[in-house]
Design an enzyme around this catalytic site. Structure first.
Site, PDB file in Angstrom:
ATOM      1  N   LYS A   1     -61.518 -49.120  28.971  1.00 58.30           N
ATOM      2  CA  LYS A   1     -62.036 -48.790  27.529  1.00 58.30           C
ATOM      3  C   LYS A   1     -63.274 -48.879  27.760  1.00 58.30           C
ATOM      4  CE  LYS A   1     -57.939 -48.816  25.275  1.00 58.30           C
ATOM      5  NZ  LYS A   1     -57.417 -49.373  24.580  1.00 58.30           N
TER       6      LYS A   1
ATOM      7  N   LYS B   1     -52.096 -41.334  30.927  1.00 58.31           N
ATOM      8  CA  LYS B   1     -50.665 -41.460  29.177  1.00 58.31           C
ATOM      9  C   LYS B   1     -51.579 -40.649  28.281  1.00 58.31           C
ATOM     10  CE  LYS B   1     -51.631 -45.387  27.329  1.00 58.31           C
ATOM     11  NZ  LYS B   1     -51.468 -46.893  27.207  1.00 58.31           N
TER      12      LYS B   1
ATOM     13  N   LYS C   1     -53.618 -42.349  22.108  1.00 58.30           N
ATOM     14  CA  LYS C   1     -53.827 -42.415  20.520  1.00 58.30           C
ATOM     15  C   LYS C   1     -55.334 -42.005  20.650  1.00 58.30           C
ATOM     16  CE  LYS C   1     -51.430 -45.996  18.437  1.00 58.30           C
ATOM     17  NZ  LYS C   1     -51.734 -47.315  19.387  1.00 58.30           N
TER      18      LYS C   1
END
Ligand code: AQP
Length: 332
Positions: A111, A194, A197
């Site tokens: 991230k 993956k 969102k």
């Protein structure tokens, strides 16, 4: 006593991965465990959020819990920021967490990307907040998707470090529960990533709120390969998209992966995708409809959260007091 804690971030785009990797499994756990299911809004703000959207998303996740079958009579449902023990315990536990442990966390690396020095401290210490979520309730079991396994290992290490420091067994060491045939649902656009969102492409995921037509379209457009579906698992090597779609099908159908593979063996993707679309719509549409009904009554959703907050506070404030006393913080 066996107690479960788990949560979902209110960051929008609740998807099939969140449903199959987490919420769907929680529903059956309510029978055998005391369950606490949280909407982890403090985790969400480790990435910038629009205030109005964050508030709406919190109610949307609450509605998704209820629509999926989480029963507020049996289970505690609340939003994390409403119970101050989570943040207070984060400080206490951060004093037992070596920086080296946090440096190993792959989610932070992913991230924060290349701009590590600009990443906020909250993103780095996210796993300590997650440990606090669990340990504030002395939860014994934590149902999560495969992607959260590393964070859960860290929670176990932190609990162990605290217990060892004070020669106590105050914290149970929480057990991960990773269930079902789709513990890691992958993107529809790339079977190696993956389903998430935050993926820029909405076509990479099925959102719980997607319409019938959109689900159909997304599955038709999902990436595949030119070969028919195999009968043996070893033939799925290097076919991540085929494996993912079969996994989604078996999780939705509640059937073993191997049985589904046998049933579908030899089919081409166009006929399999048709079956997968029908099944997905069949399972997701009723949840999405119920969610919309709940969202028409926001006062009711707030009432559920208010009740959950009181119950969560009762448990966590007692535990926090015990933790503070153990550390030697003077209680006035
Ligand atoms: N793709 C997935 N497959 C299986 N389980 C998944 N979970 C998430 N994605 C998948 C599980 O859903 C629960 C709640 O996750 P979360 O909302 O707290 O956050 P996340 O894991 O960060 O979800 P996303 O979609 O991947 O968000 P972004 O894009 O922001 O990173 C957890 O139990 C998780 O394991």
């Amino acid at each position: 006593m066996n107690r479960i804690f788990s949560g979902v971030q209110p960051t929008g785009n609740l998807h099939l991965g969140n449903y199959l990797g987490a919420i769907k499994n929680w529903v059956s756990l309510q029978k055998d465990f005391e369950c606490i299911f949280c909407i982890v809004d403090l985790h969400a703000i480790t990435i910038k959020q629009d205030p109005k959207e964050l508030e709406n998303n919190t109610l949307e996740v609450t509605a998704a819990y209820l629509a999926s079958g989480i029963d507020p009579e049996k289970t505690i449902i609340f939003n994390q920021s409403a119970v101050s023990a989570h943040t207070e315990l984060t400080w206490l536990l951060s004093c037992f967490t070596p920086i080296g442990w946090l440096n190993r966390m792959t989610q932070f690396k992913e991230k924060a990307g290349k701009k590590k020095d600009n990443a906020v401290l909250g993103l780095y210490s996210y796993p300590v907040l997650m440990a606090s979520d669990i340990l504030a309730y002395k939860a014994t079991h934590v149902p999560v998707g495969e992607d959260q396994k590393q964070h859960l290992e860290l929670s176990r290490d932190i609990a162990g470090a605290f217990n060892q420091a004070y020669s106590t067994d105050l914290f149970p060491i929480p057990e991960p529960q990773i269930f079902g045939e789709a513990t890691r649902v992958m993107s529809l656009r790339n079977g190696k990533n993956k389903m998430s969102k935050s993926d820029e492409s909405d076509y990479s995921r099925i959102n719980i709120t997607d319409t019938k037509d959109l689900i159909n379209l997304k599955i038709q457009k999902a990436k595949t390969d030119p070969y028919p579906l195999p009968s043996e698992k070893k033939e799925l090597e290097n076919r991540p998209e085929a494996e993912n779609l079969l996994g989604i099908y078996s999780a939705l159908k509640d059937e073993k992966f191997d049985d589904v593979m046998k049933e579908m063996s030899g089919k081409d993707f166009s006929s399999f995708k048709k079956l997968l679309s029908e099944l997905t719509i069949d399972k997701i549409e009723p949840i999405s409809k119920k969610m919309n009904d709940y969202l028409k009554n926001k006062d009711y959703l707030k009432k559920i959260l208010e009740e959950g907050k009181k119950k969560a506070n009762d448990i966590s404030s007692k535990n926090l007091l015990e933790i503070k006393k153990t550390i030697g913080l003077l209680i006035i």
